[in-house]
Design a protein around this motif. Sequence first.
Motif, PDB file in Angstrom:
ATOM      1  N   GLU A 357       0.811  -1.249  -0.017  1.00  0.00           N
ATOM      2  CA  GLU A 357       0.047  -0.019   0.096  1.00  0.00           C
ATOM      3  C   GLU A 357       0.947   1.354  -0.062  1.00  0.00           C
ATOM      4  O   GLU A 357       0.647   2.254  -0.706  1.00  0.00           O
ATOM      5  N   LYS A 358       1.944   1.372   0.802  1.00  0.00           N
ATOM      6  CA  LYS A 358       2.938   2.417   0.744  1.00  0.00           C
ATOM      7  C   LYS A 358       3.580   2.522  -0.499  1.00  0.00           C
ATOM      8  O   LYS A 358       3.656   3.568  -0.839  1.00  0.00           O
ATOM      9  N   ALA A 359       3.881   1.568  -1.008  1.00  0.00           N
ATOM     10  CA  ALA A 359       4.717   1.486  -2.384  1.00  0.00           C
ATOM     11  C   ALA A 359       3.826   2.033  -3.225  1.00  0.00           C
ATOM     12  O   ALA A 359       4.154   2.822  -4.173  1.00  0.00           O
ATOM     13  N   PHE A 360       2.650   1.734  -3.343  1.00  0.00           N
ATOM     14  CA  PHE A 360       1.630   2.205  -4.477  1.00  0.00           C
ATOM     15  C   PHE A 360       1.532   3.775  -4.405  1.00  0.00           C
ATOM     16  O   PHE A 360       1.491   4.352  -5.472  1.00  0.00           O
ATOM     17  N   THR A 361       1.199   4.151  -3.057  1.00  0.00           N
ATOM     18  CA  THR A 361       1.281   5.424  -2.786  1.00  0.00           C
ATOM     19  C   THR A 361       2.238   6.447  -3.314  1.00  0.00           C
ATOM     20  O   THR A 361       1.958   7.302  -4.152  1.00  0.00           O
ATOM     21  N   VAL A 362       3.310   5.921  -2.977  1.00  0.00           N
ATOM     22  CA  VAL A 362       4.759   6.529  -3.274  1.00  0.00           C
ATOM     23  C   VAL A 362       5.007   6.684  -4.986  1.00  0.00           C
ATOM     24  O   VAL A 362       5.356   7.640  -5.502  1.00  0.00           O
ATOM     25  N   SER A 363       4.518   5.706  -5.559  1.00  0.00           N
ATOM     26  CA  SER A 363       4.904   5.455  -6.977  1.00  0.00           C
ATOM     27  C   SER A 363       3.919   6.476  -7.704  1.00  0.00           C
ATOM     28  O   SER A 363       4.363   6.845  -8.842  1.00  0.00           O
ATOM     29  N   MET A 364       2.704   6.807  -7.096  1.00  0.00           N
ATOM     30  CA  MET A 364       1.942   7.911  -7.891  1.00  0.00           C
ATOM     31  C   MET A 364       2.501   9.232  -8.038  1.00  0.00           C
ATOM     32  O   MET A 364       2.010  10.073  -8.855  1.00  0.00           O
ATOM     33  N   ASP A 365       3.645   9.424  -7.503  1.00  0.00           N
ATOM     34  CA  ASP A 365       4.564  10.802  -7.790  1.00  0.00           C
ATOM     35  C   ASP A 365       5.171  10.492  -8.986  1.00  0.00           C
ATOM     36  O   ASP A 365       5.970  11.574  -9.499  1.00  0.00           O
ATOM     37  N   TYR A 366       5.405   9.328  -9.547  1.00  0.00           N
ATOM     38  CA  TYR A 366       6.371   9.264 -10.639  1.00  0.00           C
ATOM     39  C   TYR A 366       5.638   9.041 -11.723  1.00  0.00           C
ATOM     40  O   TYR A 366       5.880   8.135 -12.751  1.00  0.00           O
ATOM     41  N   THR A 367       4.559   9.698 -12.128  1.00  0.00           N
ATOM     42  CA  THR A 367       3.663   9.696 -13.379  1.00  0.00           C
ATOM     43  C   THR A 367       4.317  10.377 -14.764  1.00  0.00           C
ATOM     44  O   THR A 367       5.300  11.349 -14.282  1.00  0.00           O
ATOM     45  N   ALA A 368       3.842   9.855 -15.737  1.00  0.00           N
ATOM     46  CA  ALA A 368       4.355  10.668 -16.818  1.00  0.00           C
ATOM     47  C   ALA A 368       4.016  12.272 -16.871  1.00  0.00           C
ATOM     48  O   ALA A 368       4.871  13.218 -17.166  1.00  0.00           O
ATOM     49  N   GLU A 369       2.673  12.485 -16.428  1.00  0.00           N
ATOM     50  CA  GLU A 369       2.161  13.925 -16.283  1.00  0.00           C
ATOM     51  C   GLU A 369       3.008  14.723 -15.564  1.00  0.00           C
ATOM     52  O   GLU A 369       3.331  15.931 -15.861  1.00  0.00           O
ATOM     53  N   ASN A 370       3.351  14.206 -14.394  1.00  0.00           N
ATOM     54  CA  ASN A 370       4.224  14.956 -13.512  1.00  0.00           C
ATOM     55  C   ASN A 370       5.616  15.338 -14.174  1.00  0.00           C
ATOM     56  O   ASN A 370       6.182  16.332 -14.080  1.00  0.00           O
ATOM     57  N   PHE A 371       6.186  14.108 -14.709  1.00  0.00           N
ATOM     58  CA  PHE A 371       7.519  14.457 -15.259  1.00  0.00           C
ATOM     59  C   PHE A 371       7.539  15.401 -16.484  1.00  0.00           C
ATOM     60  O   PHE A 371       8.252  16.333 -16.424  1.00  0.00           O
ATOM     61  N   GLY A 372       6.474  15.316 -17.205  1.00  0.00           N
ATOM     62  CA  GLY A 372       6.297  16.333 -18.346  1.00  0.00           C
ATOM     63  C   GLY A 372       6.282  17.917 -17.551  1.00  0.00           C
ATOM     64  O   GLY A 372       6.854  18.746 -18.233  1.00  0.00           O
ATOM     65  N   ASN A 373       5.355  18.015 -16.514  1.00  0.00           N
ATOM     66  CA  ASN A 373       5.336  19.391 -16.078  1.00  0.00           C
ATOM     67  C   ASN A 373       6.560  19.938 -15.683  1.00  0.00           C
ATOM     68  O   ASN A 373       6.816  21.183 -15.768  1.00  0.00           O
ATOM     69  N   ARG A 374       7.334  19.087 -14.900  1.00  0.00           N
ATOM     70  CA  ARG A 374       8.594  19.636 -14.423  1.00  0.00           C
ATOM     71  C   ARG A 374       9.666  19.914 -15.518  1.00  0.00           C
ATOM     72  O   ARG A 374      10.235  21.124 -14.967  1.00  0.00           O
ATOM     73  N   VAL A 375       9.712  19.108 -16.355  1.00  0.00           N
ATOM     74  CA  VAL A 375      10.579  19.536 -17.756  1.00  0.00           C
ATOM     75  C   VAL A 375      10.186  20.607 -18.208  1.00  0.00           C
ATOM     76  O   VAL A 375      10.923  21.544 -18.565  1.00  0.00           O
ATOM     77  N   GLU A 376       8.831  21.017 -18.480  1.00  0.00           N
ATOM     78  CA  GLU A 376       8.309  21.998 -19.175  1.00  0.00           C
ATOM     79  C   GLU A 376       8.591  23.170 -18.365  1.00  0.00           C
ATOM     80  O   GLU A 376       8.921  24.256 -18.938  1.00  0.00           O
ATOM     81  N   ALA A 377       8.390  23.334 -17.135  1.00  0.00           N
ATOM     82  CA  ALA A 377       8.755  24.364 -16.447  1.00  0.00           C
ATOM     83  C   ALA A 377      10.185  24.701 -16.450  1.00  0.00           C
ATOM     84  O   ALA A 377      10.658  25.920 -16.564  1.00  0.00           O
ATOM     85  N   LEU A 378      11.015  23.682 -16.492  1.00  0.00           N
ATOM     86  CA  LEU A 378      12.430  24.188 -16.505  1.00  0.00           C
ATOM     87  C   LEU A 378      12.795  24.763 -18.003  1.00  0.00           C
ATOM     88  O   LEU A 378      13.703  25.536 -18.009  1.00  0.00           O
ATOM     89  N   TYR A 379      11.994  24.251 -18.995  1.00  0.00           N
ATOM     90  CA  TYR A 379      12.410  24.867 -20.214  1.00  0.00           C
ATOM     91  C   TYR A 379      11.954  26.429 -20.353  1.00  0.00           C
ATOM     92  O   TYR A 379      12.740  27.134 -20.762  1.00  0.00           O
ATOM     93  N   LYS A 380      10.803  26.731 -19.642  1.00  0.00           N
ATOM     94  CA  LYS A 380      10.337  28.127 -19.576  1.00  0.00           C
ATOM     95  C   LYS A 380      11.402  28.869 -18.855  1.00  0.00           C
ATOM     96  O   LYS A 380      11.792  29.960 -19.341  1.00  0.00           O
ATOM     97  N   LYS A 381      11.790  28.332 -17.953  1.00  0.00           N
ATOM     98  CA  LYS A 381      12.797  29.287 -17.124  1.00  0.00           C
ATOM     99  C   LYS A 381      14.030  29.406 -17.659  1.00  0.00           C
ATOM    100  O   LYS A 381      14.592  30.572 -17.943  1.00  0.00           O
ATOM    101  N   THR A 382      14.617  28.336 -18.521  1.00  0.00           N
ATOM    102  CA  THR A 382      15.802  28.386 -19.129  1.00  0.00           C
ATOM    103  C   THR A 382      15.697  29.351 -20.434  1.00  0.00           C
ATOM    104  O   THR A 382      16.521  30.262 -20.545  1.00  0.00           O
ATOM    105  N   ILE A 383      14.360  29.405 -21.058  1.00  0.00           N
ATOM    106  CA  ILE A 383      14.422  30.024 -22.337  1.00  0.00           C
ATOM    107  C   ILE A 383      14.248  31.771 -21.624  1.00  0.00           C
ATOM    108  O   ILE A 383      14.835  32.666 -22.408  1.00  0.00           O
TER     109      ILE A 383
END
Length: 420
Positions: A357-383
């Motif tokens: 149960e704990k592992a499943f909850t933790v894994s939900m932070d590693y979604t593709a959507e979260n990954f895309g959001n974080r990289v997109e934010a860095l792109y904007k900052k860098t530009i």
Amino acid sequence: MRVGIFTDTYRPQVNGVVSSITTLEKELRKKGHKVYIITTTDPDAKAIEPNVLRIPSIEFKPAPQYRLGLVYSAKIIKKISKLDLDVIHCQTEWGVGTFARFVATKLEIPLIHTYHTLYEYYGHYIFGNHLKNQRKKVAAAISKFYCERCNELIVPTRKVAVILKSYGIKKEPNIIPTGIYVDKFYRENYTDEDREFIRESFGVEKDDFLCVYVGRVAQEKSIDVLIDMFSKISDPKCKFMIVGKSYGDTGDKLKEQAKKLGISDRVIFVGEVPHEKVAIYYQIGEVFLNASISETQGLTFVEAMVAKVPVNARYDLNLEDLLVENEAGLVYRNEEEFIKNIKKLKEDTEFRKKMIEKAFTVSMDYTAENFGNRVEALYKKTIEEYDSSESFTLFRGEKFIQQIRRWASPKSSDRSPWRK
């Protein structure tokens, strides 16, 4: 935004870097961004690939699954200039990575680099069993040379950040874990009958306790360590299944090892399975095993967690944030702890349930959507912060660039839809 992703490895190749790139590519396009892939030629690639530019490359002889791309081509730079890129995201330190830096400087485009591979664990592909003591120095020199010549640096875990600092790299990295499409690994996608069918097809009975490894079968994955420790478990109802494509003669060596240890009847070699079927192979196991310390992140850990299979992994710094601090999995530092963990998971059903149960909850932070959001934010900052007066190219001498042009005689791939 218009994003250029530069990489030496891409589909149809299968590895963690390709998974990371394709996930990012998909998430960015979902957000409305235009994404172009600049990568190497591949004899198995599709004839037409929209928004993919393949540049001349050769097979990397020590590891044929990889290819080395051209480091400079004025003709291809001219093609790329027409794309009007806002940012370049480099995913490699080698041929295409060098080319990415030339392009970024020539076209005055901000450069972001993701550091995927800890080269000190992969030296055997180049040096075999030689120069073991020098590998870390070589890895440090290569890493420092590339990582300090970009506007922003991405690493997937704190482990990689610590290692790069030990190499003498002063640039502060952005820790952005690669995400996965978690829904593919949900247990609800399969029935108990589906899982039982797979087990039975490999001779695994209902009352067998099945340990599984899913991933590449390669030297740096330390599967030999798992087999050796597993051989110390005498229970005939405890079995070990190894799922994944074998590279070189690794698979044959592991089969021979299991035979010598007298456990061939309890170690099952499945080989490579279709990508869309990988999830069920996690789910048929009672515990996921791993002994690799070469991982920069280890997506297989997250996949197992989503599939609700407890993890028993060899301790490594990248597991501190994922498993240890969250009590989302078990780690071991020696054979005794390895066996103890398996016994605990087998006998204590309540403990096992809570960990899942704990592992499943933790894994939900590693979604593709979260990954895309974080990289997109860095792109904007860098530009926004980009200063075109700064140059991060590898070489600045005009004479050297002229020499590179003379070397770069091969034409762009006929497979490229951009060829004109």
